[in-house]
Design a protein around this motif. Structure first.
Motif, PDB file in Angstrom:
ATOM      1  N   TYR A 183       0.833  -1.208   0.000  1.00  0.00           N
ATOM      2  CA  TYR A 183       0.000   0.000   0.000  1.00  0.00           C
ATOM      3  C   TYR A 183       0.867   1.258   0.000  1.00  0.00           C
ATOM      4  O   TYR A 183       0.598   2.215  -0.738  1.00  0.00           O
ATOM      5  CB  TYR A 183      -0.902  -0.020   1.232  1.00  0.00           C
ATOM      6  N   SER A 184       1.926   1.259   0.796  1.00  0.00           N
ATOM      7  CA  SER A 184       2.735   2.468   0.967  1.00  0.00           C
ATOM      8  C   SER A 184       3.351   2.970  -0.337  1.00  0.00           C
ATOM      9  O   SER A 184       3.212   4.157  -0.667  1.00  0.00           O
ATOM     10  CB  SER A 184       3.825   2.228   2.020  1.00  0.00           C
ATOM     11  N   LYS A 239       0.712   4.396  -2.739  1.00  0.00           N
ATOM     12  CA  LYS A 239       0.264   5.723  -2.322  1.00  0.00           C
ATOM     13  C   LYS A 239       1.349   6.766  -2.562  1.00  0.00           C
ATOM     14  O   LYS A 239       1.073   7.874  -3.050  1.00  0.00           O
ATOM     15  CB  LYS A 239      -0.124   5.704  -0.842  1.00  0.00           C
ATOM     16  N   LYS A 288       0.944   6.177  11.058  1.00  0.00           N
ATOM     17  CA  LYS A 288      -0.223   6.888  10.536  1.00  0.00           C
ATOM     18  C   LYS A 288      -0.699   6.281   9.230  1.00  0.00           C
ATOM     19  O   LYS A 288      -1.905   6.072   9.022  1.00  0.00           O
ATOM     20  CB  LYS A 288       0.116   8.371  10.342  1.00  0.00           C
ATOM     21  N   GLU A 289       0.245   5.979   8.326  1.00  0.00           N
ATOM     22  CA  GLU A 289      -0.133   5.408   7.038  1.00  0.00           C
ATOM     23  C   GLU A 289      -0.644   3.977   7.200  1.00  0.00           C
ATOM     24  O   GLU A 289      -1.550   3.549   6.468  1.00  0.00           O
ATOM     25  CB  GLU A 289       1.052   5.438   6.084  1.00  0.00           C
ATOM     26  N   GLN A 334      -2.324   2.864   9.759  1.00  0.00           N
ATOM     27  CA  GLN A 334      -3.713   2.993  10.208  1.00  0.00           C
ATOM     28  C   GLN A 334      -4.620   3.396   9.047  1.00  0.00           C
ATOM     29  O   GLN A 334      -5.740   2.894   8.906  1.00  0.00           O
ATOM     30  CB  GLN A 334      -3.812   4.018  11.339  1.00  0.00           C
ATOM     31  N   GLU A 335      -4.130   4.284   8.195  1.00  0.00           N
ATOM     32  CA  GLU A 335      -4.888   4.678   6.998  1.00  0.00           C
ATOM     33  C   GLU A 335      -5.181   3.455   6.133  1.00  0.00           C
ATOM     34  O   GLU A 335      -6.295   3.295   5.613  1.00  0.00           O
ATOM     35  CB  GLU A 335      -4.082   5.707   6.204  1.00  0.00           C
ATOM     36  N   ASP A 384      -7.859   1.281   7.709  1.00  0.00           N
ATOM     37  CA  ASP A 384      -9.170   1.911   7.549  1.00  0.00           C
ATOM     38  C   ASP A 384      -9.669   1.766   6.107  1.00  0.00           C
ATOM     39  O   ASP A 384     -10.859   1.533   5.871  1.00  0.00           O
ATOM     40  CB  ASP A 384      -9.108   3.390   7.937  1.00  0.00           C
ATOM     41  N   PHE A 385      -8.750   1.913   5.143  1.00  0.00           N
ATOM     42  CA  PHE A 385      -9.094   1.732   3.732  1.00  0.00           C
ATOM     43  C   PHE A 385      -9.583   0.304   3.495  1.00  0.00           C
ATOM     44  O   PHE A 385     -10.573   0.079   2.777  1.00  0.00           O
ATOM     45  CB  PHE A 385      -7.865   2.037   2.865  1.00  0.00           C
TER      46      PHE A 385
END
Length: 349
Positions: A165-166, A169, A298-299, A301-302, A305-306
């Motif tokens: 994911y990182s 993004k 933070k990412e 957790q993002e 949530d996604f």
């Protein structure tokens, strides 16, 4: 101190066997988690077998951890007893350097990054991972887990999920772009799911003819067998972004030549041997070859949530902890679809 049941390896050449050790007491900012499920990452194998040359023994692997909070410190504000929680690849950092302050703790420059296992806390205590019945983690490195999703299938998101994911993004992958995914394993299948969810046109590259149906189920618009040079030739200079998830030695130039002008190829798999790249493969079309580790807290957790919003989890095969050595052998043979997850209830069986 609290006694912890676990499985550990005592050396690079010994199997993973029962082990017990003491976790620290819960401090003011700590969260104690009863571990319910722990994913099995290929890096667990690299570390357990000292393939990266930095292993500390005895070692309790595991950094894809989900469970339920059983105790919180007096200063904890984000978690309560009974909450679902997760722990990924790191459990502390200096929190003061530029990268940490920017939410990029995984790139901590203060010399105090503490990985979930095979690492040391400032007091010299060796960190031990999730092949165990509990873990104590600072609230700042603890993640909220949605009850909407299958908890066992969430576990691999804490590494395989955020590792893919990182970079997607960071390189701003979006609808309309052409994205390639190299390798279809624990990382690759998550890259497929995320790239598809971001709206990209996704091509799966694989050496295995039998994976086409699965790749399309996971989100691929097309599947290309890399042993077919004509198929690769037809795709030259056409991709905006390629994410390479393969952890075995392979030819990077074959994929670099598929990138268009200003295209990027990002490595998230970590082969044990260095790869050679000709400068012309980069220079002639201003291509970029980069690497990416996990995301910051933070990412991460993002990402969780996604996943909860879009109903994304890993495809898993559940195992008992007693089967971990056989699971390692199967990972090396690519004989899993696509991530083993340990049912930690088996630890007490």
């Amino acid at each position: 101190m609290s006694n912890t049941l676990a499985y550990a390896t005592q050396s690079a050449t010994t199997p993973i066997t029962p082990f017990d050790f003491d976790r620290r007491d819960v401090g003011p900012s700590d969260v104690k988690i009863e571990i319910l499920f722990c994913g099995v990452c290929h890096s667990d194998i690299h570390q357990a077998r000292n393939e990266w040359g930095n292993s500390i023994f005895p070692m309790v692997p595991g950094h894809e951890i989900v469970g339920r909070v059983t105790q919180v410190g007096a200063e904890v504000t984000q978690f309560a007893v009974g909450d679902l929680a997760g722990v990924g690849c790191m459990v502390d950092s200096c929190r003061e350097c530029e990268n940490c302050k920017a939410g990029e703790e995984q790139y901590c420059e203060g010399g105090k990054l503490v990985l979930t296992y095979n690492s040391k806390f400032p007091d010299g205590t060796i960190s031990q991972g999730g092949y165990s019945d509990n873990i104590v983690v600072d609230e700042a490195f603890t993640l909220k887990v949605s009850p909407k999703l299958d908890l066992a299938a969430v576990a691999p998101l804490l590494c395989a999920g955020i590792t893919t994911y990182s970079p997607l993004k960071h390189w701003d992958v979006k609808a309309g772009q052409k994205v390639g995914v190299v390798g279809l394993g624990g990382l690759g299948h998550m890259a497929l799911k995320f790239a598809h969810a971001f709206g990209a046109h996704v091509t799966q590259f694989t050496t295995s003819p039998g994976k086409e149906e699965d790749a399309k189920r996971l989100g691929a618009d097309e599947v290309v067998l890399t042993r077919d040079p004509e198929a690769l030739k037809a795709l030259a200079n056409s991709f905006d972004f390629i994410i390479d998830t393969v952890s075995a030695k392979h030819d990077l130039s074959m994929y670099l030549n598929l990138l268009k002008l200003d295209g990027s190829m990002v490595l998230v798999g970590v082969p044990t041997e260095p790869a050679g790249v000709h400068a012309f493969d980069l220079a002639l079309r201003r291509r970029r070859l980069a690497g990416s580790a996990i995301g910051g807290i933070k990412e991460t957790q993002e990402m969780l949530d996604f996943c909860a919003e879009h109903n994304i989890v890993s495809d898993i095969e559940m195992i008992d902890i007693q089967d971990i050595n056989a699971a390692y052998d199967r990972v090396l043979k690519s004989d899993v679809k696509y991530r083993f997850v340990i049912d930690m209830a088996s630890l007490k069986a």
